[in-house]
Every structure is written in C-alpha cells, then in structure tokens.
Design a protein around this motif. Structure first.
Motif, PDB file in Angstrom:
ATOM      1  N   SER B 103     -18.088   0.678  -2.471  1.00 27.22           N
ATOM      2  CA  SER B 103     -16.822   0.044  -2.116  1.00 27.22           C
ATOM      3  C   SER B 103     -15.797   1.145  -1.845  1.00 27.22           C
ATOM      4  N   ALA B 104     -14.627   0.728  -1.316  1.00 30.93           N
ATOM      5  CA  ALA B 104     -13.556   1.699  -1.062  1.00 30.93           C
ATOM      6  C   ALA B 104     -12.382   1.379  -1.979  1.00 30.93           C
ATOM      7  N   LYS B 105     -11.737   2.427  -2.438  1.00 32.10           N
ATOM      8  CA  LYS B 105     -10.600   2.240  -3.357  1.00 32.10           C
ATOM      9  C   LYS B 105      -9.481   1.498  -2.641  1.00 32.10           C
ATOM     10  N   ASN B 106      -8.876   0.545  -3.346  1.00 33.25           N
ATOM     11  CA  ASN B 106      -7.711  -0.195  -2.830  1.00 33.25           C
ATOM     12  C   ASN B 106      -7.965  -0.812  -1.458  1.00 33.25           C
ATOM     13  N   PHE B 107      -9.193  -1.280  -1.226  1.00 36.03           N
ATOM     14  CA  PHE B 107      -9.532  -1.890   0.057  1.00 36.03           C
ATOM     15  C   PHE B 107     -10.415  -3.094  -0.209  1.00 36.03           C
ATOM     16  N   SER B 108      -9.977  -4.268   0.293  1.00 31.34           N
ATOM     17  CA  SER B 108     -10.746  -5.471  -0.019  1.00 31.34           C
ATOM     18  C   SER B 108     -11.427  -6.056   1.218  1.00 31.34           C
ATOM     19  N   GLY B 109     -11.336  -5.331   2.345  1.00 31.33           N
ATOM     20  CA  GLY B 109     -11.945  -5.857   3.568  1.00 31.33           C
ATOM     21  C   GLY B 109     -13.403  -5.455   3.696  1.00 31.33           C
ATOM     22  N   ASP B 110     -13.921  -5.538   4.896  1.00 33.10           N
ATOM     23  CA  ASP B 110     -15.307  -5.188   5.181  1.00 33.10           C
ATOM     24  C   ASP B 110     -15.422  -3.659   5.167  1.00 33.10           C
ATOM     25  N   ILE B 111     -16.147  -3.151   4.216  1.00 34.10           N
ATOM     26  CA  ILE B 111     -16.193  -1.698   4.055  1.00 34.10           C
ATOM     27  C   ILE B 111     -16.863  -1.016   5.240  1.00 34.10           C
ATOM     28  N   LEU B 112     -17.691  -1.773   5.989  1.00 34.15           N
ATOM     29  CA  LEU B 112     -18.323  -1.188   7.178  1.00 34.15           C
ATOM     30  C   LEU B 112     -17.276  -0.837   8.239  1.00 34.15           C
ATOM     31  N   LYS B 113     -16.089  -1.462   8.131  1.00 31.99           N
ATOM     32  CA  LYS B 113     -15.028  -1.199   9.099  1.00 31.99           C
ATOM     33  C   LYS B 113     -13.951  -0.271   8.513  1.00 31.99           C
ATOM     34  N   TYR B 114     -14.176   0.215   7.309  1.00 31.73           N
ATOM     35  CA  TYR B 114     -13.161   1.020   6.652  1.00 31.73           C
ATOM     36  C   TYR B 114     -12.938   2.333   7.403  1.00 31.73           C
ATOM     37  N   LYS B 115     -11.707   2.598   7.799  1.00 29.65           N
ATOM     38  CA  LYS B 115     -11.323   3.820   8.524  1.00 29.65           C
ATOM     39  C   LYS B 115     -12.170   4.035   9.781  1.00 29.65           C
ATOM     40  N   LEU B 116     -12.490   2.954  10.472  1.00 26.27           N
ATOM     41  CA  LEU B 116     -13.237   3.053  11.720  1.00 26.27           C
ATOM     42  C   LEU B 116     -12.297   2.941  12.903  1.00 26.27           C
ATOM     43  N   SER B 156     -22.951  -8.611   3.649  1.00 26.81           N
ATOM     44  CA  SER B 156     -22.059  -9.672   3.167  1.00 26.81           C
ATOM     45  C   SER B 156     -21.099 -10.115   4.266  1.00 26.81           C
ATOM     46  N   TYR B 157     -21.154  -9.429   5.427  1.00 24.64           N
ATOM     47  CA  TYR B 157     -20.308  -9.779   6.581  1.00 24.64           C
ATOM     48  C   TYR B 157     -18.819  -9.867   6.193  1.00 24.64           C
ATOM     49  N   GLY B 158     -18.405  -8.949   5.344  1.00 24.82           N
ATOM     50  CA  GLY B 158     -16.990  -8.876   4.987  1.00 24.82           C
ATOM     51  C   GLY B 158     -16.556  -9.853   3.917  1.00 24.82           C
ATOM     52  N   LEU B 159     -17.485 -10.631   3.372  1.00 20.37           N
ATOM     53  CA  LEU B 159     -17.103 -11.625   2.367  1.00 20.37           C
ATOM     54  C   LEU B 159     -16.888 -10.998   0.996  1.00 20.37           C
TER      55      LEU B 159
END
Lengths: 176, 216
Positions: B103-116, B156-159
């Motif tokens: 997971s990413a700190k302080n991020f609740s969205g789809d981690i596959l899209k984190y900082k993309l 999880s498709y962002g769920l």
C-alpha cells in the motif's frame, strides 16, 4: 505529628520522582546527533550490492564496445595499408564506425540512468531507516555532514555515525 | 506436636514443591488455541509472523502462513476436525506460504495508479505484478535461495487501498536442523516502484513459538 512527617516525606518523594521523569523525558526528546553522510552511504549494504550490479553491467557494456572498437580499428588499418581501397571495405568501415559511436552514446546514457536509478533506490531506503532511527531513539534532529561546511562544529559525543551505520544495515538485512 | 524430624520433612516438601513450581513456570508449555484465536495470534504483528516495512511512500505488509493457518483459511470454519486440517495440509505440503500486501502511505486510491503520469505505465505495472514480479521474489534460508513457485496477484480494481499477492516458495529440506537464531528472509528485488531490493526477516524462534491449533 508523626502523620504530618510521613505525609511530607511522601509528597517530597512524589515531587522528586515527577521532576526526574520530566527531566528524563524532555532531556531525551531534545537529543541531536550528526552522521558522516558519505560514510553511512558508502557502508550501506544496499549501496554495495547495487554498486556490484552496476559494475557488472558497465564491464559487460565496455567489453562490447571494446570488441566493436577493435573491429573498427582493424578495418581502418587494413584500408590505410592496402594499395587499392575496396568500396565494400570502406562502406563496412563507415557503417561499423557509426555503430560504435551510436552504441557508445547509448551506453553512456544508459549507464548514467542506471547509476541514477540505483542511487535513488539507495537514498530512498537510507532516508527511511535514518528517519526510523531518529524516531525510535528520541532524536529531535539528526544532521548529515559531509565535511564541507554544512555543520561547522559538533561535539564528538554527538557523532552517531557508527550507531546509524549498524542500524541501517540491520534494517536493510530484515532486522528490526 | 511438631518434632525436629517432622519439621525437616516439612521443609523438604516445601522446597520440593517450590522447585517444581519454578520448573513448571520456566518450561514454555505450548499453547493450544481455537481456530478464531489461532488466526488472530498468527496475524498479530507482535508475534513476529506478520511484519510491516515502510520504504519511502510504500508499506509492505507480509504475513508468514504456517500450514495449519493456510489450511484454516481454506476451510473457513470456526471449528475444524483433525482429519479436515490434515487433508488440506497434505495437499499444500512442499511449499511455504506468505501473503504480501503493498500500500502507499496516506493514499486510499488504486495503488497501481499511485504517482503515475500515463496509462502506458499503468499497463506496465499490471503486467509486472501479474507476471514479472514472481522472478523478483525469493526466500533466503540457511544459505539457500528458494524460488517463488506460486504467485497470485489478487486484483482489487481500486476497491481496496492495497494490492495483495498470495505467494508460495519452495520449502527448505526439513531434515536440516534449524536453530532459533536462523531466519527466513523474504527478498523482493523491486523493479517497478523505484525502491530497490528489500528484505524482510522472519525469525525461527517466532516460528517455533507458534501455538497449536485446537481441533476436535
């Protein structure tokens, strides 16, 4: 009378214990230390592992370039020393020479990118572990020095380079 | 009436009783837990079988799954028979199992899209986590490197704010004696998140301390 004396002793003892705890708590919370950043970086296990990987890649690419360069030089000598210059030899020489220059440029860019990538990976982990060290040892500040004037003076007792080196390498190896 | 002889005998009994009490206190009797409590014990980060490691923006949460626990997750019942557990364990033998969550700190969205920045890199991440990651995972134990032979990426498709991987590694030869000081090191040589290789160590003393699963 006796009751008063006992109560007084109890209150004084309680106050002294509270003051001691207060001093210990806030004394520790105000700790500062410094590390020799280069030393910690260079002795970090991850840095050494990635350096080894990078060296292997650089060596392998250098070997490819050296081999290509040798071929180009041999062909160059052949052309210079032959009485009649062959069109195919000249064409092949030009092609190989351009290939060599292209590969040299490409490898240089790739090498720089790889070194940068590895350096970022090292600093990402090192910063995390140093931060964790500071938090778990109640440091208010941990300064990084590189002997170039960013920290003008610090007492040797505040030098925590060895402790931090041991900690970051233990954390990287999977320990707590 | 107490005689000198009976006093000595009483003292000896008291001493013997005290000695036995101390010995019983010192010997660690293995605990036995019902399935629900057993699962909670395994999943408790204080027991050393579930470890969280933060690197930069990312949090790696890895759970070591002893065979009893892994079998329990398959059965999904509050009380299990010995036969049920042994049957599932037999099918799962030969591998050591883990679950990894990223997971990413302080991020609740789809981690596959984190900082993309672009969708091209999103596809690369999906492809890497689905297939490439398996080659970057291994266990280092008693000088041996054990490959990852089972790798399942639960999308999880962002769920959920994390991605989950069910992992299985070749098991170490059980005949080789394991010391308390030995460790199982999960080695992940990341090549997509930009954090480099990470190691997470599970101590044998924590694994040896696992309580027994209570069955009927």
């Amino acid at each position: 009378m006796r009751k008063w004396i006992v109560s007084a002793i109890g209150i004084i003892g309680f106050v002294m214990a509270s003051c001691s705890l207060f001093l210990i708590w806030f004394g520790n919370a105000g700790k500062t230390g410094y590390i020799n950043t280069s030393e910690v970086y260079n002795d970090f296990k991850l840095k050494k592992e990635l350096q080894e990987k990078l060296d292997k890649v650089l060596l392998s690419r250098k070997s490819i370039l050296d081999s290509l360069k040798l071929t180009v030089n041999l062909l160059e000598n052949k052309i210079e020393n032959s009485k009649k210059i062959s069109q195919s030899d000249t064409g092949r020489y030009e092609f190989l020479r351009s290939q060599y220059l292209l590969k040299e440029k490409q490898f240089q860019e790739d090498n720089e990118a790889l070194a940068k990538k590895y350096s970022e990976q090292v600093w990402q982990q090192l910063n995390q572990y140093i931060q964790d060290y500071g938090k778990s040892n109640n440091y208010r500040f941990v300064f990084g020095t590189n002997g170039q004037g960013n920290l003008m003076y610090a007492n040797d007792a505040s030098n925590i380079t060895e402790e931090v080196k041991e900690y970051v390498n233990r954390r990287f190896s999977g320990g707590k | 009436m107490l005689t000198g002889g009976s006093l000595v005998a009483n003292n000896k009994i008291v001493l013997l009783y005290g000695f036995i009490s101390i010995m019983v206190g010192c010997i660690k009797l293995p605990k036995e837990l019902v399935p629900r409590d057993y699962a909670k014990w395994i999943e408790n980060t204080n027991n050393g079988l579930r470890i969280e490691k933060e690197i930069g923006d990312y949090i790696f949460d890895i759970q070591y799954k002893p065979l009893d626990y892994a079998a329990l997750l398959e059965i999904k019942k509050d009380s299990v028979s010995k036969q049920e557990i042994e049957k599932i364990k037999k099918e799962m033998e030969g591998l050591q199992y883990y679950t990894l969550k990223i997971s990413a700190k302080n991020f609740s969205g789809d981690i596959l899209k984190y900082k993309l920045n672009d969708m091209g890199n999103y596809s690369k991440r999906v492809e890497y986590f689905s297939f490439g990651m398996q080659n970057d995972l291994k266990i280092i134990e008693q000088g041996d490197t054990l490959p990852c032979t089972l790798h399942h990426f639960e999308r999880s498709y962002g769920l959920s704010p994390y991605i989950t991987f069910d992992l299985g590694f070749q098991d170490k030869d059980e005949k080789k004696e394991k010391k308390e000081s030995d460790e199982k090191i999960v080695y992940y040589n990341d090549s997509i998140l930009g954090i480099g290789p990470i190691k997470i160590a599970f101590k044998n003393k924590d694994i040896q301390n696992i309580p027994r699963l209570k069955t009927y």
